[in-house]
Design a protein around this motif. Structure first.
Motif, mmCIF file in Angstrom:
data_model
loop_
_atom_site.group_PDB
_atom_site.id
_atom_site.type_symbol
_atom_site.label_atom_id
_atom_site.label_comp_id
_atom_site.label_asym_id
_atom_site.label_seq_id
_atom_site.Cartn_x
_atom_site.Cartn_y
_atom_site.Cartn_z
ATOM 1 N N ALA A 31 -0.022 -10.792 15.749
ATOM 2 C CA ALA A 31 0.329 -9.381 15.941
ATOM 3 C C ALA A 31 -0.692 -8.475 15.276
ATOM 4 O O ALA A 31 -1.048 -7.409 15.806
ATOM 5 C CB ALA A 31 1.730 -9.127 15.381
ATOM 6 N N ALA A 32 -1.193 -8.885 14.081
ATOM 7 C CA ALA A 32 -2.210 -8.081 13.401
ATOM 8 C C ALA A 32 -3.498 -8.029 14.203
ATOM 9 O O ALA A 32 -4.143 -6.974 14.314
ATOM 10 C CB ALA A 32 -2.468 -8.654 12.009
ATOM 11 N N VAL A 33 -3.884 -9.165 14.782
ATOM 12 C CA VAL A 33 -5.107 -9.192 15.600
ATOM 13 C C VAL A 33 -4.948 -8.289 16.819
ATOM 14 O O VAL A 33 -5.879 -7.553 17.204
ATOM 15 C CB VAL A 33 -5.430 -10.641 15.997
ATOM 16 N N GLN A 34 -3.784 -8.324 17.447
ATOM 17 C CA GLN A 34 -3.546 -7.456 18.601
ATOM 18 C C GLN A 34 -3.566 -5.988 18.192
ATOM 19 O O GLN A 34 -4.094 -5.134 18.916
ATOM 20 C CB GLN A 34 -2.204 -7.818 19.254
ATOM 21 N N LEU A 36 -5.254 -4.720 15.645
ATOM 22 C CA LEU A 36 -6.642 -4.370 15.378
ATOM 23 C C LEU A 36 -7.444 -4.243 16.669
ATOM 24 O O LEU A 36 -8.427 -3.501 16.732
ATOM 25 C CB LEU A 36 -7.283 -5.425 14.467
ATOM 26 N N ARG A 37 -7.011 -4.943 17.687
ATOM 27 C CA ARG A 37 -7.740 -4.879 18.961
ATOM 28 C C ARG A 37 -7.585 -3.529 19.629
ATOM 29 O O ARG A 37 -8.521 -3.024 20.259
ATOM 30 C CB ARG A 37 -7.240 -6.002 19.870
ATOM 31 N N TYR A 38 -6.401 -2.939 19.495
ATOM 32 C CA TYR A 38 -6.130 -1.704 20.214
ATOM 33 C C TYR A 38 -6.148 -0.467 19.318
ATOM 34 O O TYR A 38 -6.049 0.640 19.833
ATOM 35 C CB TYR A 38 -4.773 -1.802 20.907
ATOM 36 N N THR A 39 -6.244 -0.638 18.010
ATOM 37 C CA THR A 39 -6.281 0.537 17.144
ATOM 38 C C THR A 39 -7.677 1.140 17.142
ATOM 39 O O THR A 39 -8.680 0.451 17.420
ATOM 40 C CB THR A 39 -5.863 0.163 15.716
ATOM 41 N N THR A 40 -7.757 2.407 16.826
ATOM 42 C CA THR A 40 -9.042 3.113 16.808
ATOM 43 C C THR A 40 -9.659 2.988 15.419
ATOM 44 O O THR A 40 -9.052 3.417 14.431
ATOM 45 C CB THR A 40 -8.852 4.602 17.139
ATOM 46 N N PRO A 41 -10.843 2.403 15.294
ATOM 47 C CA PRO A 41 -11.460 2.269 13.971
ATOM 48 C C PRO A 41 -11.957 3.626 13.458
ATOM 49 O O PRO A 41 -12.286 4.525 14.237
ATOM 50 C CB PRO A 41 -12.618 1.296 14.203
ATOM 51 N N VAL A 42 -11.992 3.756 12.154
ATOM 52 C CA VAL A 42 -12.447 4.975 11.500
ATOM 53 C C VAL A 42 -13.675 4.634 10.663
ATOM 54 O O VAL A 42 -13.646 3.679 9.866
ATOM 55 C CB VAL A 42 -11.341 5.579 10.603
ATOM 56 N N VAL A 479 -14.241 1.670 7.907
ATOM 57 C CA VAL A 479 -13.520 1.616 6.631
ATOM 58 C C VAL A 479 -12.020 1.490 6.851
ATOM 59 O O VAL A 479 -11.279 1.103 5.940
ATOM 60 C CB VAL A 479 -13.828 2.863 5.784
ATOM 61 N N SER A 480 -11.595 1.834 8.054
ATOM 62 C CA SER A 480 -10.175 1.713 8.379
ATOM 63 C C SER A 480 -10.063 1.431 9.886
ATOM 64 O O SER A 480 -10.733 2.085 10.701
ATOM 65 C CB SER A 480 -9.436 3.005 8.029
ATOM 66 N N PRO A 481 -9.259 0.454 10.302
ATOM 67 C CA PRO A 481 -8.488 -0.438 9.427
ATOM 68 C C PRO A 481 -9.342 -1.555 8.849
ATOM 69 O O PRO A 481 -10.341 -1.960 9.446
ATOM 70 C CB PRO A 481 -7.437 -1.000 10.374
ATOM 71 N N ASN A 482 -8.953 -2.036 7.685
ATOM 72 C CA ASN A 482 -9.618 -3.164 7.043
ATOM 73 C C ASN A 482 -9.103 -4.446 7.690
ATOM 74 O O ASN A 482 -7.985 -4.892 7.429
ATOM 75 C CB ASN A 482 -9.321 -3.157 5.541
ATOM 76 N N ARG A 483 -9.935 -5.022 8.545
ATOM 77 C CA ARG A 483 -9.474 -6.136 9.367
ATOM 78 C C ARG A 483 -9.044 -7.329 8.507
ATOM 79 O O ARG A 483 -7.979 -7.915 8.714
ATOM 80 C CB ARG A 483 -10.595 -6.554 10.342
ATOM 81 N N THR A 484 -9.882 -7.679 7.550
ATOM 82 C CA THR A 484 -9.546 -8.844 6.717
ATOM 83 C C THR A 484 -8.272 -8.606 5.926
ATOM 84 O O THR A 484 -7.393 -9.478 5.858
ATOM 85 C CB THR A 484 -10.712 -9.142 5.762
ATOM 86 N N LEU A 485 -8.163 -7.417 5.350
ATOM 87 C CA LEU A 485 -6.981 -7.134 4.544
ATOM 88 C C LEU A 485 -5.716 -7.119 5.395
ATOM 89 O O LEU A 485 -4.672 -7.664 5.000
ATOM 90 C CB LEU A 485 -7.160 -5.783 3.839
ATOM 91 N N ILE A 486 -5.803 -6.507 6.572
ATOM 92 C CA ILE A 486 -4.611 -6.429 7.430
ATOM 93 C C ILE A 486 -4.182 -7.813 7.891
ATOM 94 O O ILE A 486 -2.990 -8.148 7.889
ATOM 95 C CB ILE A 486 -4.888 -5.502 8.625
ATOM 96 N N VAL A 487 -5.156 -8.649 8.256
ATOM 97 C CA VAL A 487 -4.802 -10.003 8.696
ATOM 98 C C VAL A 487 -4.187 -10.786 7.543
ATOM 99 O O VAL A 487 -3.173 -11.488 7.711
ATOM 100 C CB VAL A 487 -6.049 -10.717 9.262
ATOM 101 N N LEU A 488 -4.797 -10.670 6.341
ATOM 102 C CA LEU A 488 -4.256 -11.405 5.196
ATOM 103 C C LEU A 488 -2.864 -10.902 4.821
ATOM 104 O O LEU A 488 -1.957 -11.695 4.538
ATOM 105 C CB LEU A 488 -5.210 -11.281 4.004
ATOM 106 N N VAL A 489 -2.695 -9.584 4.808
ATOM 107 C CA VAL A 489 -1.381 -9.033 4.461
ATOM 108 C C VAL A 489 -0.348 -9.415 5.518
ATOM 109 O O VAL A 489 0.803 -9.744 5.193
ATOM 110 C CB VAL A 489 -1.479 -7.508 4.297
#
Length: 706
Positions: A31-34, A36-42, A479-489
């Motif tokens: 779910a986190a990968v999905q 991150l796939r569709y969220t807009t990076p900042v 800088v946002s979203p932090n992919r590694t942090l979101i996947v780990l969390v």
């Protein structure tokens, strides 16, 4: 050891539910990968400005500091607030093309294009309500497009054509430079553009703008901006820092020009005051005849002190002369009998006169030895002595008069000299006031000349004392979203949810895992506990020992009817019945096994010479099983550590109390066995297959299955 066992028992559900935990973690990370796939990076871009130190720049930064009495102590904090001001942000936005934003609209999200927009928009709004509202653009071919206004009006046009609608004039053209640089760029698509109002645009910029000081003791300011487009973030921070430097130079020239004009006016006024001060000092010195008050006062004080010393000496000499004169006058007739003191009157002449008088006195005494006092020689000596005495007395008198005159003259001179000090404090005060005014005007005049020179230097200096030490560059990583942090969390949260589900399921399907658990939950005694026995040899050996223990407890005596019952078939009723029968037969005991298949099955009593072993119906299948249990000598109820819920134990207690079932004992099957989830599912399938196989006709001598 017991404590360690209890701790391990608490952790056993984790091992059993490890597949569920891994499944929850996998789903959460997926779910986190999905997301991150569709969220807009900042993206964030940062620029740094080094502020000038206090001793830096051509004028040492003293021009404004010394003339501004209310300058802030925290210069860095003041500059940070200046960079955050709407004035500078508005000037920076004037340099950028942020007023119109273009987006490529997809099925799930829309992406801001900024410089990557394949078309350009020239928009003139007449309807203020259309500001910050999206215009929908559908490019249908290389030349034509369809435009939908915020009011719902749809316009068809060509690139470069001016379109007029109720609230705006719009010209949409191609970005030929980008299309030439990227020939493969897709032009036909759905787009959207927005005309931003300055207030809303500034509010959005300020919310994403971060201006801080690197350290309170380091005069460096960090300017950061976040945007979905890295080039846009870099352009804003660079434009803001450039605007800040230009504003600093503008204010610097403005301050310098204002200061020069102000100093010129002040120099004229202060110069006139300085001239008046000089003339006032000159006139006062001429009027009071003052050269140097301090030096003159010291001279007069020294002169008066010397004269007072002389007057004191004269006073002592005059007192001695007066005493001597009175003494000599009182003994004028018998002067030869006097012995005056000449301590203050000891000149050579007086000493010589006294010596002559003493010599004449000695001669007179010698003459008196031969002559009478009336003799002319004696009379001559008396006359000489009288003349010398008169001379000495007159000399003392004249000396006393001379000392008196000198004393009076010196005293008069002292009084005249002391008249000089009359009004001296007033003269000193007036002179100090005049000199102070002169010094103040002189210092102010000198300072103004220095500041005028500094202001002219600052005015002529074309550079800023501040420096941009780092420019903003487009960021490569968001800088946002932090992919590694979101996947780990997400994985951690999935693990927490999985652990919670495991313990929740363990609590819902709580089973008696060991003998202590059974004895703690029920008052029905536990006759035996059977561990997990996967091998046939293990089963045979263990059941031989089990029959011996049951015989010692009096549960396997001849003439008894032992009924083996369970709540369901999953609790190992068939397994225990068959292995117990085999163990008893291997020991050479007369055992008769009987299986109750339905309520019509015969249920005889045990013969005195045999042990009747009955396989009863499960309690959940038919209530006839209670009747079988009521006619038994010993009831052995099978419970399974993995399949029997704990509430079943309390249900059996109620059944025993209600139906007065005789000699009910528990037998715990698979004690301490806690397999994993997948293993339980696999075993369930195997068990169901074995039941089907057991229900089929089986050849003689076939082995029993667990």
């Amino acid at each position: 050891m017991n404590e360690l066992t209890n701790n391990l028992r608490v952790l056993r559900p984790l091992w059993r539910g490890l597949p569920l935990i891994l499944l929850c973690m996998g789903l959460a990370m997926l779910a986190a990968v999905q997301y991150l796939r569709y969220t807009t990076p900042v993206y964030e871009s940062t620029a740094k400005i080094r502020l000038a130190e206090a001793n830096e720049s051509a004028v040492n930064s003293n021009l404004v500091k010394t003339t501004d009495a209310f300058s802030p102590n925290n210069k860095t904090g003041a500059e940070v607030e200046l960079l955050k001001s709407r004035m500078l942000v508005s000037k920076a936005l004037d340099r950028l093309a942020f007023d119109v934003s273009t987006y490529r609209v997809g099925e799930i999200r829309k992406t801001e294009m900024y410089r990557e927009s394949p078309f350009s928009v020239n928009l003139q709004l007449y309807n203020a309500l259309w500001q910050d509202e999206p215009f929908q653009l559908e490019i249908q071919s290389a030349d034509r497009f369809a435009l939908t206004t915020p009011g719902g009006e749809t316009l068809n046009g060509r690139f470069g054509q001016r379109l007029h609608c109720a609230g705006a004039d719009i010209v949409i053209g191609k970005n030929q430079q980008l299309l030439s640089a990227k020939p493969g760029l897709e032009l036909q698509d759905n787009y959207e553009f927005v005309q931003h109002s300055r207030a809303q645009l500034m509010q959005d910029v300020l919310e994403r703008l971060d201006i801080t000081s690197v350290d309170k003791d380091v005069a460096v300011i960090r300017v950061s901006f976040r945007s979905a487009v890295p080039e846009k973030a870099a352009d804003l921070v660079n434009a803001l820092t450039a605007t800040y430097m230009a504003d600093y130079l503008e204010n610097k020239y403005k301050v310098a020009n204002t200061t020069v004009d102000f100093i010129d006016r002040q120099l004229q006024s202060v110069g006139a005051n300085l001239a008046r001060s000089e003339n006032s000092i000159e006139g006062y010195r001429d009027q009071k005849r003052i050269v140097n008050i301090g030096q003159e006062t010291d001279t007069e004080l020294h002169k008066i002190a010397e004269m007072k010393l002389q007057r004191a000496n004269l006073n002592m000499s005059l007192a001695a002369a007066n005493d001597l004169y009175r003494y000599m006058r009182s003994g004028e007739k018998n002067v030869l009998e006097l012995a005056p003191t000449f301590e203050a009157f000891n000149d050579l002449l007086s000493n010589d006169i006294v010596k002559k008088m003493k010599d004449l006195q000695a001669d007179r005494r010698d003459l008196l030895l031969r002559f009478k006092p009336e003799d002319e020689k004696v009379v001559a000596i008396d006359q000489k002595m009288a003349d010398l005495n008169s001379y000495l007395l007159e000399s003392i008198k004249n000396t006393r008069n001379a000392l008196t005159i000198r004393y009076r003259e010196i005293d008069q001179t002292i009084r005249q000299s002391e008249q000089v000090f009359v009004g001296l404090p007033t003269r000193e005060k007036n002179m100090a006031i005049l000199e102070r005014n002169f010094q103040l005007n002189e210092k102010l005049y000198t300072m103004l000349h220095e500041k005028k020179t500094e202001a002219e230097i600052a005015k002529a200096t074309p550079t800023s004392s501040h420096r941009i030490i780092s420019e903003g560059v487009p960021a490569n990583d968001p800088v946002s979203p932090n992919r590694t942090l979101i996947v780990l969390v997400s994985g951690f949260l999935g693990m927490v949810v999985g652990i919670g589900l495991v313990y929740l399921l363990a609590a819902i399907r709580a089973t008696p895992t060991n003998t202590m658990h059974v004895q703690r939950e029920s008052r029905i005694p536990l006759a035996a506990s059977i561990p997990f026995l996967p091998a046939a040899a293990q089963r045979a050996a263990y059941f031989r020992q089990l029959t011996t223990r049951l015989e010692l407890k009096g549960l396997l005596s001849l003439g008894q009817k032992l009924v083996v019952t369970s709540f369901t078939e999953e609790e190992g009723q068939r397994f225990v019945f068959e292995n117990l029968s085999a163990a008893l037969q291997s020991q050479g005991k007369k055992v008769r096994g009987l299986r109750i298949a339905d309520p019509q099955s015969p249920d005889p009593a045990a013969m005195p010479t045999e042990l009747l072993l009955v396989h009863n119906l499960p309690l959940d299948d038919d209530s006839h099983s209670l009747a079988v249990m009521a006619g038994a000598d010993v009831n052995l109820v099978l419970i399974d550590s993995c399949a029997t819920p704990l509430h079943r134990l309390h249900e059996l207690e109620l059944l025993v109390d209600e139906y007065k079932l005789p000699n009910v004992y528990f037998c715990l099957n698979r004690e301490g066995y806690e397999p994993g989830l997948w293993h339980l599912l696999r075993k369930r399938q195997v068990r169901q297959a074995s039941w089907k196989f057991a229900d089929a006709p089986r050849p003689a001598g076939a082995p029993a299955t667990a």
